[in-house]
Design an enzyme around this catalytic site. Structure first.
Site, mmCIF file in Angstrom:
data_model
loop_
_atom_site.group_PDB
_atom_site.id
_atom_site.type_symbol
_atom_site.label_atom_id
_atom_site.label_comp_id
_atom_site.label_asym_id
_atom_site.label_seq_id
_atom_site.Cartn_x
_atom_site.Cartn_y
_atom_site.Cartn_z
ATOM 1 N N HIS A 137 0.856 -1.200 0.000
ATOM 2 C CA HIS A 137 0.000 0.000 0.000
ATOM 3 C C HIS A 137 0.890 1.248 0.000
ATOM 4 C CE1 HIS A 137 -2.663 3.128 1.678
ATOM 5 N NE2 HIS A 137 -3.614 2.457 1.033
ATOM 6 N N GLU B 181 -3.714 3.095 -7.066
ATOM 7 C CA GLU B 181 -4.071 4.180 -6.157
ATOM 8 C C GLU B 181 -3.158 5.385 -6.363
ATOM 9 O OE1 GLU B 181 -5.839 2.930 -2.233
ATOM 10 O OE2 GLU B 181 -4.101 1.650 -2.373
ATOM 11 N N GLY C 222 -6.544 9.597 0.384
ATOM 12 C CA GLY C 222 -6.534 10.180 1.720
ATOM 13 C C GLY C 222 -6.451 11.692 1.774
ATOM 14 N N SER D 112 -10.243 8.411 -2.625
ATOM 15 C CA SER D 112 -11.402 9.292 -2.436
ATOM 16 C C SER D 112 -12.710 8.723 -2.996
ATOM 17 C CB SER D 112 -11.115 10.674 -3.036
ATOM 18 O OG SER D 112 -9.994 11.250 -2.385
HETATM 19 C C1 PEP Z 1 -6.512 4.111 0.794
HETATM 20 O O1 PEP Z 1 -5.747 4.582 1.634
HETATM 21 O O2 PEP Z 1 -6.350 2.953 0.384
HETATM 22 C C2 PEP Z 1 -7.587 4.960 0.272
HETATM 23 C C3 PEP Z 1 -8.136 4.631 -0.857
HETATM 24 O O3 PEP Z 1 -7.932 6.044 1.036
HETATM 25 P P1 PEP Z 1 -9.110 7.112 0.758
HETATM 26 O O4 PEP Z 1 -10.329 6.345 0.304
HETATM 27 O O5 PEP Z 1 -9.329 7.754 2.087
HETATM 28 O O6 PEP Z 1 -8.626 8.050 -0.286
#
Ligand code: PEP
Length: 254
Positions: free
Chosen positions: A95, A167, A173, A213
């Site tokens: 991650h 991601e 985040g 998000s």
């Molecule tokens: C994550 O940290 O895997 C993530 C997707 O966070 P967020 O949904 O808060 O952006």
């Protein structure tokens, strides 16, 4: 047909009691597990209790990280064999927060992928990139390089069940709006790369998740994209009502 997979990443939130209460609150309101798969990546100490609370609901219990070694003198680490016996089915590996805050390298993630396969856990391999990295190249070369290193040595048979997530750091985040077009484009390029390394048939079967998000308002649009097979959700997954709205996105009126 790839089955959608909705995954909550709780990060360092929720005690054992809070995790169990959450599972009890959602377990009878989950979508049909034949149509949509749902999982929660809780904190390691809560996973076994979550597994017991989830009994027969089909909810997947997911670890957020684990050690590359099978067992031994590695104080403070979490063994995949132990996780597997505690009812955990999947493990998230690499991650963005592990890579950026704990200096996890592609090589370390690669070793963890091998251990996960050996112990019967399904890896969810996370990839990330910054906007600068993306803008410099136009294409997602940085992500592709991550994947090439991490998948090194993973066979045709082993790759079939692996899950990949995309991601981009500008969306994770930070409360920004998820850019659905960039999300789809990133997942599409990852699929193309899987076809190049493996086969079209594998690329067509492998599930690729998007994270960054995602919330009850945008999940339906995100999930409507052809190369996005699921989502990894941080902040918005911590609340029962929000989570149920997202896992049942197919029921939302358009
Ligand atoms: C994550 O940290 O895997 C993530 C997707 O966070 P967020 O949904 O808060 O952006």
């Amino acid at each position: 047909m790839r089955k959608p997979f909705i995954v909550a990443n709780w990060k360092m939130h929720k005690t054992v009691q809070e995790s169990v209460d959450f599972v009890k609150a959602i377990k009878d309101h989950l979508p049909d597990p034949d149509k949509v798969e749902v999982g929660i990546a809780g904190q390691a100490f809560a996973l076994y209790s979550m597994h017991e609370a989830a009994a027969k609901s089909g909810l997947r219990i997911i670890a957020q990280n684990a050690a590359p070694q099978l067992s031994g003198p590695f104080t403070g680490e979490i063994s995949m064999r132990g996780l597997s016996q505690a009812g955990v089915s999947h493990v998230m590996l690499g991650h963005i927060e592990r890579r950026r805050l704990f200096n996890e390298t592609n090589e370390a993630v690669h070793q963890k992928v091998e251990t996960a396969i050996m112990t019967g856990l399904t890896p969810i391999i996370c990839t990330d990139e910054t906007m600068v990295q993306r803008e410099m190249n136009g294409e997602i070369h940085y992500v592709l390089k991550q994947l090439q290193s991490v998948l090194h040595g993973v066979s045709l048979d082993q790759i079939r069940d692996i899950i990949i997530s995309y991601e981009p750091s500008w969306a994770v985040g930070v409360g920004q709006r998820a850019n659905t077009a960039l999300a789809e484009e990133g997942c599409r390029q990852i699929r193309r790369m899987i076809a190049d390394i493996y086969t079209y048939e594998i690329a067509d079967k492998i599930r690729i998740l998007y994270g960054g998000s995602v919330n009850p308002k945008n999940i339906q649009e995100i999930m409507s994209k052809p190369d996005i097979d699921g989502v990894l959700i941080g902040r918005a997954s911590l609340d029962v009502d929000n989570f149920l709205a997202m896992v049942n996105y197919q029921q939302q009126t358009k």
